[in-house]
Design an enzyme around this catalytic site. Structure first.
Site, PDB file in Angstrom:
ATOM      1  N   SER A 260       0.818  -1.218   0.000  1.00 52.64           N
ATOM      2  CA  SER A 260       0.000   0.000   0.000  1.00 52.64           C
ATOM      3  C   SER A 260       0.851   1.267   0.000  1.00 52.64           C
ATOM      4  O   SER A 260       0.434   2.302  -0.534  1.00 52.64           O
ATOM      5  CB  SER A 260      -0.930   0.010   1.204  1.00 52.64           C
ATOM      6  OG  SER A 260      -0.187  -0.067   2.416  1.00 52.64           O
TER       7      SER A 260
ATOM      8  N   ASP B 136      -2.581   7.478  10.105  1.00 50.16           N
ATOM      9  CA  ASP B 136      -2.670   6.154  10.725  1.00 50.16           C
ATOM     10  C   ASP B 136      -1.354   5.658  11.292  1.00 50.16           C
ATOM     11  O   ASP B 136      -1.280   4.540  11.806  1.00 50.16           O
ATOM     12  CB  ASP B 136      -3.217   5.133   9.720  1.00 50.16           C
ATOM     13  CG  ASP B 136      -2.350   5.033   8.466  1.00 50.16           C
ATOM     14  OD1 ASP B 136      -1.265   5.660   8.433  1.00 50.16           O
ATOM     15  OD2 ASP B 136      -2.755   4.336   7.523  1.00 50.16           O
TER      16      ASP B 136
ATOM     17  N   HIS C 168       1.150   5.260   6.884  1.00 49.19           N
ATOM     18  CA  HIS C 168       1.276   5.890   5.568  1.00 49.19           C
ATOM     19  C   HIS C 168       1.662   7.361   5.722  1.00 49.19           C
ATOM     20  O   HIS C 168       1.144   8.054   6.603  1.00 49.19           O
ATOM     21  CB  HIS C 168      -0.038   5.776   4.797  1.00 49.19           C
ATOM     22  CG  HIS C 168      -0.435   4.360   4.549  1.00 49.19           C
ATOM     23  ND1 HIS C 168      -1.369   3.713   5.331  1.00 49.19           N
ATOM     24  CD2 HIS C 168      -0.013   3.454   3.634  1.00 49.19           C
ATOM     25  CE1 HIS C 168      -1.533   2.476   4.899  1.00 49.19           C
ATOM     26  NE2 HIS C 168      -0.714   2.284   3.856  1.00 49.19           N
TER      27      HIS C 168
END
Length: 785
Positions: free
Chosen positions: A94, A258, A261
């Site tokens: 991600s 978070d 990221h």
């Protein structure tokens, strides 16, 4: 007594540290710094891409500065032009997906994954395992079209799924060991980047991510680096480590939503770094020195190098031959006074020796110019504006300027010491403006525009006064001025491979000088002696100035006519920049009236002075007390009004449009404030005046040996210490500018003789030289295209 002590102290200082000794110290500093940088390049490598991918720091909050090189901010059109028909693949988790999104936005802010003939892919492989290996293996097959750029990386999923176990790390090492040969094979034909894992902000991580610790991430990164770097036995790995994102994350991860990221601004910085790594070597942006090779030498540059080398060798031979003769005439020292006594018979210095010595010095200086801004020996960094970086140096030089003051030799309006002072402080302010990157701050930009206009105002005032008073319209005077204005710029055009218009201020001053000369030299020639006591001649001169104003207005509002005139060969070779004369049109139009204002001011002032209306005695106000006080009040109000207007300027285009008409208000206000009080005319700042005498050289030299990348960046002689770097580079820069000023003066005396017949022969040789230069330049342009 105090004055005597000051003068004695000044003499004592000058005995031990003079301008000559300062230049020797600057030369030693240059040699030492060049040796250190050369050794560093040999030891650490000459690839600035490695610095871009691995090190840097933040300037302010969001501006990233790579170590030792400049990063270009790519526009959409530039990015598409670079990546046309290219295939870029991102493969990983991600975090890589977010980097992919940021990269796509550089090419298309509307976020379409496939732009104009640019193929961008993201492949979801969150773990380094057999699935990722199979994907990479397909690309290694000859029948499959390989991506031009591959950006890969993963680790956090492995830590999360296996709860940070040591077995997972061992398996990661085995998997990346099996993938490494495939990546190395791809790296022979494609650009392959392995993105190291960014740190996390552990306090913000959700419960199912708590096992992803910075300690685990460091362990995975160490494994990736050691394995990928040792994938080839006999040579350096071709797989490039993208480790700079770690440094970016260390500064910005606290802004993460978070804890895992990065914030959007940090991802955009990483994407822009990738763009610089790949595209700088293709598009070669001036302000993107990272990953750019040294530009190849042109034919003209090679010929210039041969010429200066010949001059250096010739001077050394000349010096050796005449050394014994000079030794016989060496001055002896009086033991009682400690002063040198000159011999009665002195060997005169020949013109040939001065010529060879001047070109020898100039050759060494040009070598330094080339090393600083073309050879990639010294480092370069981007500018970054802050209010403190501009205003603190301004305050500092103003304090120095006020502290060092002396009495003027004469108390006339705009006397020589005062104009030198004026040029000096304006030039220093402009230098600080350039190195601090203050052009991004509009109020400062508008005030700097007035300073440039003030230079041109002095051009109009000074040359008009000379021709009006002296009546000297001889060719010798014209050639002297043109030589002093253009000599350095012509040499730099040859050595640095830049067009004449690139040094825009010199073309401006040169053209306006010729306009002044032609205006006054054309029939009927009107000078002060002829106009004495006859208003008819004054009217004739005003009529000339009126026609000049009409001509300026015509060109200002007829861009087509202006471009046709200056697009004609050979004028086009002088005034074109990037293939057109728009830049010249813009620069000329921006200050189109100020030289005329300077001429008109000179005419009015000299007329009032001739009629003895002005009181220019020491300590006397310029006019009667009532008139002086009134004009001072009006000047102060005008000065403040303009400053407030310039400071509140919001639109650069609109303010530039008003600037030609209103800049004269600020200039005249300053002149009156500086000259109406008698005590103000009686003193001047020797500190500013010293810099004013070399203002032209300072303005031109800054392009390459103080700033860098043709003024887009800052030259870095001492990395890691910005303050010390500025001090050292400024010291060398000022010494070089002073030496070039002396060289120009020496050469002007030799190359421009007073005898008209000799001068015409020299002019014919100079014309032949420029014809040859234009022909060579045309050949070069054709070969480039």
């Amino acid at each position: 007594m105090a004055a005597l002590a000051y003068n004695l102290g000044k003499r004592e200082i000058n005995h031990y540290f003079s301008v000559r000794s300062a230049k020797v110290l600057a030369l030693v500093a240059v040699l030492l710094l060049a040796a250190c940088h050369l050794a560093s390049r040999r030891y650490r490598g000459n690839d600035s891409c490695e610095y871009l991918l691995s090190s840097g720091r933040f300037l302010g909050e969001k501006v990233w500065q790579p170590h030792s090189c400049m990063m270009h901010k790519y526009k959409i059109s530039e990015a598409k032009n670079c990546l046309v028909d290219k295939h870029i693949a991102f493969i990983g988790d991600s975090r890589i997906r977010q980097l992919f999104y940021s990269f796509v936005k550089i090419i298309n802010p509307q976020f379409k994954e496939e732009g104009n003939k640019v193929k961008l892919d993201f492949l979801w492989h969150p773990e380094v395992n057999g699935s990722m290996k199979q994907c990479i293996k397909v690309w290694t097959e000859d029948s499959i079209a390989k991506p031009h750029v591959i950006v890969a990386g993963a680790a956090t999923w492995s830590i999360k799924i296996h709860n940070g176990s040591s077995e997972a790390l061992s398996q990661y090492k085995m998997n990346i060991t099996s993938i490494a040969p495939l990546l190395e094979k791809l790296a022979k034909t494609s650009d392959v980047y392995w993105v190291l894992q960014d740190p996390v902000y552990e306090d913000l991580l959700s419960e199912n991510r708590k096992m992803i610790t910075n300690e685990k991430i460091d362990a995975y990164n160490e494994a990736a680096v050691s394995i990928l770097n040792s994938s080839t036995r006999n040579s350096k790995s071709n797989v490039k480590m993208f480790s700079v994102s770690k440094l970016i994350a260390q500064e910005t991860i606290m802004e993460s939503l978070d804890g895992l990221h990065l914030p959007e601004s940090s991802r955009e910085t990483s994407a822009m770094i990738l763009m610089n790594v790949y595209c700088n070597k293709i598009l070669k942006p001036v302000d993107g020195s990272c990953c750019q090779p040294r530009p190849p030498l042109t034919l003209i540059q090679k010929l210039a190098a041969c010429f200066f080398t010949s001059c250096i060798i010739g001077y050394l031979i000349f010096y050796i031959i005449h050394r014994n003769a000079h030794r016989k005439n060496k001055p002896c020292t009086d033991l009682e006074s400690g002063e040198e006594k000159k011999n009665i018979i002195n060997t005169p210095v020949s013109s040939l020796e001065i010529l060879l010595q001047s070109f020898c010095k100039l050759g060494l200086i040009m070598a330094y110019f080339y090393m600083c801004d073309r050879a990639n020996l010294f480092m370069k960094e981007n500018k970054f504006y802050t209010h403190s970086s501009f205003f603190i140096p301004i305050i500092y030089i103003l304090v120095l300027g006020v502290f060092y003051n002396e009495n003027t030799k004469e108390t006339k309006v705009l006397n020589r010491e005062q104009t030198d002072e004026w040029k000096g402080w304006m030039q220093l302010v402009i230098l600080i403006y350039h190195i601090s990157g203050a052009s991004t701050f509009l109020p400062v930009y508008m005030h700097i525009r007035v300073l440039v206009a003030a230079y041109l105002f002095q051009t109009g005032y000074g040359h008009f006064s000379y021709f009006w008073i002296k009546g000297d319209f001889g060719i010798h005077r014209v050639c002297q001025v043109l030589f002093r204005l253009n000599f350095l710029v012509v040499v730099l055009c040859i050595v640095m491979d830049r067009p004449y218009q690139f040094y825009y201020f010199v073309p401006l001053v040169t053209v306006w000088f010729m306009v002044i000369y032609v205006t006054l030299a054309l029939w009927p020639q009107i000078i002060q002696k002829k106009a004495n006591g006859n208003c008819f001649w004054h009217f004739g001169l005003l009529l000339k100035l009126g026609f000049l104003l009409l001509f300026i207005c015509f060109l200002a509002y007829s861009q087509g006519a202006f471009e046709k005139i200056f697009s004609l060969w050979p004028l086009s070779k002088c005034f074109e920049l990037k293939g057109n004369v728009y830049e010249w049109w813009f620069r000329w139009r921006l200050d189109r009236y100020v030289v005329f204002h300077g001429m008109l001011f000179a005419f009015i002032y000299l007329a009032l002075q001739k009629r003895q209306i002005l009181s220019e005695g020491k300590g006397e106000p310029l006019f009667s007390n009532k008139i002086s006080n009134f004009l001072l009040f009006i000047s102060v109000v005008s000065f403040l009004t303009y400053s407030i207007w310039a400071s509140s300027c919001k639109n650069k285009a609109e303010c530039n449009e008003l600037h030609p008409s209103v800049s004269v208000v600020q200039i005249l206000a300053f002149i009156l404030i500086r000259n109406i009080p008698g005590y103000a005319r009686s003193v001047y700042s020797s500190f500013f005046a010293w810099f004013g005498k070399i203002s032209l050289e300072l303005f031109i030299c800054q392009y390459h040996i103080w700033l860098a990348a043709d003024t887009r960046g800052i030259l870095v002689l001492i990395p890691g210490n910005p303050m010390l770097n500025i001090i050292v580079s400024t010291f060398i820069f000022v010494c070089v500018a002073h030496e070039i000023s002396q060289i120009t003066n020496d050469l002007a005396q030799i190359i421009i003789p007073k005898d008209n017949s000799s001068l015409l022969k020299r002019l014919a040789c100079i014309a032949a030289f420029f014809c040859g230069l234009l022909i060579l330049s045309s050949i070069q342009d054709k070969s480039k295209h």
